[in-house]
Scaffold this motif. Structure first.
Motif, PDB file in Angstrom:
ATOM      1  N   MET A 180       0.824  -1.210   0.000  1.00 41.98           N
ATOM      2  CA  MET A 180       0.000   0.000   0.000  1.00 41.98           C
ATOM      3  C   MET A 180       0.859   1.261   0.000  1.00 41.98           C
ATOM      4  SD  MET A 180      -3.360   0.609   2.367  1.00 41.98           S
ATOM      5  CE  MET A 180      -2.466   1.283   3.775  1.00 41.98           C
ATOM      6  N   LEU A 181       2.027   1.194   0.621  1.00 41.26           N
ATOM      7  CA  LEU A 181       2.946   2.340   0.613  1.00 41.26           C
ATOM      8  C   LEU A 181       3.350   2.695  -0.812  1.00 41.26           C
ATOM      9  CD1 LEU A 181       5.368   1.647   3.612  1.00 41.26           C
ATOM     10  CD2 LEU A 181       3.598   3.398   3.455  1.00 41.26           C
ATOM     11  N   VAL A 182       3.614   1.656  -1.623  1.00 40.56           N
ATOM     12  CA  VAL A 182       3.954   1.892  -3.023  1.00 40.56           C
ATOM     13  C   VAL A 182       2.779   2.533  -3.753  1.00 40.56           C
ATOM     14  CG1 VAL A 182       4.556   0.794  -5.214  1.00 40.56           C
ATOM     15  CG2 VAL A 182       5.627   0.021  -3.104  1.00 40.56           C
ATOM     16  N   SER A 183       1.569   2.015  -3.493  1.00 46.63           N
ATOM     17  CA  SER A 183       0.375   2.524  -4.171  1.00 46.63           C
ATOM     18  C   SER A 183       0.112   3.980  -3.806  1.00 46.63           C
ATOM     19  CB  SER A 183      -0.845   1.671  -3.804  1.00 46.63           C
ATOM     20  OG  SER A 183      -0.624   0.315  -4.114  1.00 46.63           O
ATOM     21  N   VAL A 184       0.193   4.286  -2.507  1.00 48.93           N
ATOM     22  CA  VAL A 184      -0.066   5.658  -2.056  1.00 48.93           C
ATOM     23  C   VAL A 184       0.949   6.625  -2.646  1.00 48.93           C
ATOM     24  CG1 VAL A 184      -0.082   7.176  -0.039  1.00 48.93           C
ATOM     25  CG2 VAL A 184      -1.223   4.966   0.070  1.00 48.93           C
ATOM     26  N   SER A 185       2.231   6.244  -2.593  1.00 46.38           N
ATOM     27  CA  SER A 185       3.270   7.127  -3.122  1.00 46.38           C
ATOM     28  C   SER A 185       3.088   7.333  -4.623  1.00 46.38           C
ATOM     29  CB  SER A 185       4.663   6.541  -2.840  1.00 46.38           C
ATOM     30  OG  SER A 185       4.834   5.304  -3.502  1.00 46.38           O
ATOM     31  N   ASN A 186       2.676   6.275  -5.328  1.00 46.03           N
ATOM     32  CA  ASN A 186       2.472   6.387  -6.767  1.00 46.03           C
ATOM     33  C   ASN A 186       1.293   7.299  -7.098  1.00 46.03           C
ATOM     34  OD1 ASN A 186       2.557   5.420  -9.690  1.00 46.03           O
ATOM     35  ND2 ASN A 186       0.541   4.731  -9.051  1.00 46.03           N
ATOM     36  N   VAL A 187       0.185   7.148  -6.367  1.00 43.90           N
ATOM     37  CA  VAL A 187      -1.005   7.971  -6.628  1.00 43.90           C
ATOM     38  C   VAL A 187      -0.713   9.444  -6.356  1.00 43.90           C
ATOM     39  CG1 VAL A 187      -3.352   8.489  -5.846  1.00 43.90           C
ATOM     40  CG2 VAL A 187      -2.668   6.117  -6.248  1.00 43.90           C
ATOM     41  N   VAL A 188      -0.062   9.724  -5.219  1.00 43.62           N
ATOM     42  CA  VAL A 188       0.264  11.110  -4.871  1.00 43.62           C
ATOM     43  C   VAL A 188       1.200  11.712  -5.919  1.00 43.62           C
ATOM     44  CG1 VAL A 188       1.468  12.572  -3.191  1.00 43.62           C
ATOM     45  CG2 VAL A 188      -0.079  10.777  -2.402  1.00 43.62           C
ATOM     46  N   GLU A 189       2.221  10.956  -6.282  1.00 40.00           N
ATOM     47  CA  GLU A 189       3.191  11.440  -7.258  1.00 40.00           C
ATOM     48  C   GLU A 189       2.541  11.704  -8.609  1.00 40.00           C
ATOM     49  OE1 GLU A 189       6.795   9.559  -9.912  1.00 40.00           O
ATOM     50  OE2 GLU A 189       6.172   8.565  -8.066  1.00 40.00           O
ATOM     51  N   THR A 190       1.680  10.779  -9.061  1.00 38.66           N
ATOM     52  CA  THR A 190       1.062  10.915 -10.373  1.00 38.66           C
ATOM     53  C   THR A 190       0.103  12.093 -10.425  1.00 38.66           C
ATOM     54  OG1 THR A 190       1.220   8.509 -10.664  1.00 38.66           O
ATOM     55  CG2 THR A 190      -0.247   9.703 -12.145  1.00 38.66           C
ATOM     56  N   ILE A 191      -0.669  12.282  -9.361  1.00 40.76           N
ATOM     57  CA  ILE A 191      -1.559  13.446  -9.308  1.00 40.76           C
ATOM     58  C   ILE A 191      -0.742  14.729  -9.393  1.00 40.76           C
ATOM     59  CG2 ILE A 191      -3.129  14.749  -7.811  1.00 40.76           C
ATOM     60  CD1 ILE A 191      -4.208  12.077  -6.802  1.00 40.76           C
ATOM     61  N   PHE A 192       0.371  14.748  -8.683  1.00 37.83           N
ATOM     62  CA  PHE A 192       1.280  15.893  -8.710  1.00 37.83           C
ATOM     63  C   PHE A 192       1.777  16.146 -10.138  1.00 37.83           C
ATOM     64  CE2 PHE A 192       4.059  18.735  -6.363  1.00 37.83           C
ATOM     65  CZ  PHE A 192       5.146  18.891  -7.204  1.00 37.83           C
ATOM     66  N   MET A 193       2.182  15.073 -10.834  1.00 37.49           N
ATOM     67  CA  MET A 193       2.687  15.204 -12.197  1.00 37.49           C
ATOM     68  C   MET A 193       1.612  15.667 -13.167  1.00 37.49           C
ATOM     69  SD  MET A 193       5.916  14.449 -12.045  1.00 37.49           S
ATOM     70  CE  MET A 193       5.868  15.232 -10.424  1.00 37.49           C
ATOM     71  N   LEU A 194       0.389  15.124 -13.025  1.00 34.34           N
ATOM     72  CA  LEU A 194      -0.701  15.496 -13.923  1.00 34.34           C
ATOM     73  C   LEU A 194      -1.098  16.953 -13.741  1.00 34.34           C
ATOM     74  CD1 LEU A 194      -2.958  12.297 -13.750  1.00 34.34           C
ATOM     75  CD2 LEU A 194      -1.639  13.103 -15.708  1.00 34.34           C
ATOM     76  N   LEU A 195      -1.135  17.406 -12.503  1.00 34.06           N
ATOM     77  CA  LEU A 195      -1.445  18.813 -12.244  1.00 34.06           C
ATOM     78  C   LEU A 195      -0.390  19.715 -12.863  1.00 34.06           C
ATOM     79  CD1 LEU A 195      -2.614  18.655  -8.509  1.00 34.06           C
ATOM     80  CD2 LEU A 195      -4.036  19.060 -10.525  1.00 34.06           C
ATOM     81  N   ASN A 196       0.864  19.289 -12.757  1.00 32.42           N
ATOM     82  CA  ASN A 196       1.946  20.073 -13.354  1.00 32.42           C
ATOM     83  C   ASN A 196       1.848  20.086 -14.883  1.00 32.42           C
ATOM     84  OD1 ASN A 196       4.806  21.306 -13.328  1.00 32.42           O
ATOM     85  ND2 ASN A 196       5.084  19.446 -14.540  1.00 32.42           N
ATOM     86  N   ASP A 197       1.528  18.915 -15.486  1.00 32.45           N
ATOM     87  CA  ASP A 197       1.439  18.823 -16.944  1.00 32.45           C
ATOM     88  C   ASP A 197       0.337  19.705 -17.514  1.00 32.45           C
ATOM     89  OD1 ASP A 197       3.488  17.026 -16.845  1.00 32.45           O
ATOM     90  OD2 ASP A 197       2.225  15.241 -17.095  1.00 32.45           O
ATOM     91  N   HIS A 198      -0.749  19.868 -16.749  1.00 35.78           N
ATOM     92  CA  HIS A 198      -1.872  20.667 -17.220  1.00 35.78           C
ATOM     93  C   HIS A 198      -1.798  22.121 -16.754  1.00 35.78           C
ATOM     94  CE1 HIS A 198      -3.442  16.565 -17.802  1.00 35.78           C
ATOM     95  NE2 HIS A 198      -4.204  17.101 -18.741  1.00 35.78           N
ATOM     96  N   GLY A 199      -0.644  22.497 -16.193  1.00 34.10           N
ATOM     97  CA  GLY A 199      -0.440  23.871 -15.789  1.00 34.10           C
ATOM     98  C   GLY A 199      -1.243  24.311 -14.583  1.00 34.10           C
TER      99      GLY A 199
END
Length: 314
Positions: free
Chosen positions: A81-100
């Motif tokens: 679950m630690l891997v899953s949580v870190s991945n979800v948080v990181e990906t949301i962060f990346m997507l927000l950055n990609d969309h400005g």
């Protein structure tokens, strides 16, 4: 930015740099680089997170699963679950950055990177530790069946769990603090190899001598116990095999950082780091399916949880 020159695990910075790289900064045409969409990271992370939460809830809910082995499996699910949580948080962060929608500051990225590094490092150390713990538990169950409950008490199981988590979190923090030292990578790779040898030795001994001990235990009218124990050993063997397949490329990545950091071949391998992350996430996603497939009691409880959630949603 080359992964080997950033943080020890550095998934956030690596994926951010890959997203914002230009064609001129990419590898040569002869170097194949597999592009992984951020949406795939998010989808797999959410599915894995839900699966592992269900496994944890099922073990907590069903009193028949309140035994040391399932306590250790529950902790293995928390590690996933630690891997899953870190991945979800990181990906949301990346997507927000990609969309400005998010302005990424270097300091903010570094802090996020460190937090994710600690979570993933804690996950790998705790996962390896609990795989060893479960292997030892199965070994005791098979070869010391008549004394199992006196050897592996609930109190001892809780103590082992506490020690493993404390050691995992502490070592992970130290690894990230001293990530620039190659000794950290050597320690991780050495720990990985030692745990694999330990598990392989126990499982080999279990399967080679299981027939002899099965006869002895059957003489004491414990044949069913032996069958259940061997089933547990086979389940954990499958878990270990999946772990090696999914985490193996990541540890090969670490080995190549030490062996050939400047080699064109190794640099080409480094550029597919996102593929290794996907495999790690897949490990977190596959493990709960193995639990459910191999344990009828756990599978039944998971079905009840899913049906109750569906009825509540209706």
């Amino acid at each position: 930015v080359v992964w080997a020159n950033s943080a020890l695990l550095g998934p956030a910075s690596e994926r951010f740099n890959e997203t914002n790289s230009t064609l001129g900064e990419r590898s040569s045409p002869s170097c194949v680089q597999i592009r992984i969409p951020q949406e795939l990271f998010l989808a797999l992370g959410i599915i894995s997170l839900v699966e592992n939460i269900l496994v944890i809830l099922a073990i907590i809910r069903n009193r028949n699963l309140h035994s040391p082995m399932y306590y250790f499996i529950c902790c293995l699910a928390v590690s996933d679950m630690l891997v899953s949580v870190s991945n979800v948080v990181e990906t949301i962060f990346m997507l927000l950055n990609d969309h400005g929608l998010l302005d990424v500051h270097p300091g903010m990225l570094r802090h996020l990177d460190n937090v994710i590094d600690v979570m993933i490092c804690s996950s790998v150390v705790s996962s390896l530790s609990f795989l060893c713990t479960i292997a030892a538990d199965r070994y005791i169950t098979i070869f010391y069946a008549l004394r199992y409950h006196s050897i592996m008490t609930t109190q001892r199981a809780v103590t082992i769990i506490a020690v493993v988590w404390l050691a995992s979190v502490t070592s992970s923090i130290l690894f990230i603090v001293y990530h620039t030292d190659n000794a950290v990578i050597v320690c991780l790779v050495t720990f990985f190899c030692i745990t694999l040898v330990f598990n392989a030795a126990l499982y080999l001994h279990m399967f080679v001598l299981a027939h002899v001990h099965s006869r002895r235990i059957t003489a004491f009218h414990k044949g069913r116990r032996q069958s259940t124990s061997m089933k547990g050993a086979i389940t954990l063997t499958i878990l270990l095999g999946v772990f090696i397949l999914c985490w193996g490329p990541f540890f090969l990545h670490l080995i190549l950082i030490l062996a050939c950091p400047a080699s064109p071949f190794c640099n080409c391998f480094f550029r597919n780091f996102n593929l290794f992350l996907i495999l790690i996430i897949c490990n977190s996603l596959i493990d709960p399916l193995i639990y459910a497939y191999r344990s009828q009691e756990l599978r039944k409880t998971l079905q009840e949880l899913v049906l109750c959630s569906w009825c509540f949603g209706m």
